[in-house]
Design a protein around this motif. Structure first.
Motif, short mmCIF file in Angstrom:
data_model
loop_
_atom_site.label_atom_id
_atom_site.label_comp_id
_atom_site.label_asym_id
_atom_site.label_seq_id
_atom_site.Cartn_x
_atom_site.Cartn_y
_atom_site.Cartn_z
N ALA A 144 89.57 -62.46 -22.08
CA ALA A 144 89.47 -62.02 -23.47
C ALA A 144 88.76 -63.04 -24.34
N ILE A 146 88.61 -64.51 -28.07
CA ILE A 146 89.52 -64.60 -29.21
C ILE A 146 88.71 -64.74 -30.50
N GLU A 164 97.93 -68.48 -21.20
CA GLU A 164 97.22 -69.23 -20.16
C GLU A 164 98.16 -70.12 -19.34
N LEU A 172 91.34 -67.27 -21.54
CA LEU A 172 90.87 -66.89 -22.87
C LEU A 172 89.60 -67.65 -23.23
N CYS A 173 88.73 -67.00 -23.97
CA CYS A 173 87.52 -67.65 -24.47
C CYS A 173 87.76 -68.04 -25.92
N CYS A 197 83.37 -61.42 -21.33
CA CYS A 197 84.78 -61.19 -21.64
C CYS A 197 85.15 -59.71 -21.45
N LEU A 274 95.75 -57.17 -21.91
CA LEU A 274 94.61 -57.97 -21.50
C LEU A 274 94.41 -57.95 -19.98
#
Length: 277
Positions: A144, A146, A164, A172-173, A197, A274
């Motif tokens: 995903a 963010i 995470e 997550l990015c 993503c 997610l």
């Protein structure tokens, strides 16, 4: 030499998002639909067919061009295509508009197909050295992206810890952590959202509404053409807001951290969303 332009019969209007229509076409649509007409259908008829409520339509009446405002809001919905707009006009018996503007609409569609508006070009230098910290021979991929503003970064840290560093083990990015400095912000953001993503989490707050970066990221993700709309946006509210919830996201289910009765399930729900394929 024969022309390579697509004819009207070759254009798949259902595959072209409404965002492909330029300002000129939208202005001309307004000239036809804005005036209240006791004989022909006006913009309110089209708005009802698009699914807008009575109160929303009454609010659009205050705008200088209700039609243009209507199109701006509608184009963020899933399935908002040029084909669907033409269907609404035909259903409302406004074939006069279709006939008069068909040439301009077709030209907009051709330009969109020749140069897709949703995919900014990334210069080759970025590919040579990567755009994220862990880019190597293969581009780094994420569960995903963010979308957040700086004042909400503390909650983003909590999101990292919960998603995470637990059994969920999601990736997550987070722009400030994962993206290399010296890259073009808008271009790289677009590539990450579309190519890297699977999902996008939008952290909603009062400050989010004033953030140009968040506005760009959200609208970019929503404007991806229907054929590429594999991204699912998940709005998250983590603290009470004084300002109205953004209207472009009102069609999406919200993950609300502000409700004590559902906080226990918040991270599980978000992680499941997610992780969904």
């Amino acid at each position: 030499m024969a022309s390579s332009k697509l004819s009207s019969s070759e254009i798949d209007y259902e595959a072209i998002p409404a965002i492909a229509l330029n300002f000129s076409v939208r202005k001309k649509l307004g000239l036809y639909l804005n005036p209240s007409n006791t004989v022909a259908s006006d913009w309110t008829d089209i708005a009802e067919r698009m699914g807008f409520t009575y109160l929303e339509i009454k609010n659009y009446e205050k705008r200088e061009s209700p039609t243009q405002r209507l199109l701006d809001e509608w184009q963020t919905q899933p399935g908002a295509t040029v084909g669907k707009l033409l269907f609404f006009l035909e259903e409302a018996e406004r074939k006069d508009i279709i006939s008069d503007l068909k040439g301009l609409i077709d030209e907009n569609c051709r330009k969109y197909l020749e140069k897709p508006v949703q995919v900014p070009v990334v210069d080759s230098g970025h590919h040579d050295r990567g755009i994220t910290v862990n880019d190597g021979h293969m581009p780094e991929m994420f569960d995903a992206f963010i979308c957040y503003c700086q004042s909400d970064f503390q909650f983003v840290h909590e999101m990292i810890r919960q998603l995470e560093q637990t059994e969920y083990n999601l990736k997550l990015c987070v722009f400030d952590r994962d993206v290399l400095p010296g890259t073009c912000v808008w271009t790289i953001t677009s590539e990450l959202i579309e190519k890297r993503c699977k999902r996008m989490v939008v952290v909603i707050s009062d400050d989010y509404l004033d953030s140009d970066a968040c506005d760009f990221q959200t609208k970019f993700a929503l404007s991806l053409c229907p054929g590429a709309r594999t991204k699912r946006l998940i709005p998250v509210i983590y603290k009470p807001m004084k300002r109205p919830f953004p209207s472009i996201l009102r069609f999406l289910t919200v993950c609300d951290y502000t409700r004590p009765c559902t906080q226990t399930w918040f991270w599980t729900r978000l992680a499941k969303a997610l992780s969904a394929t």
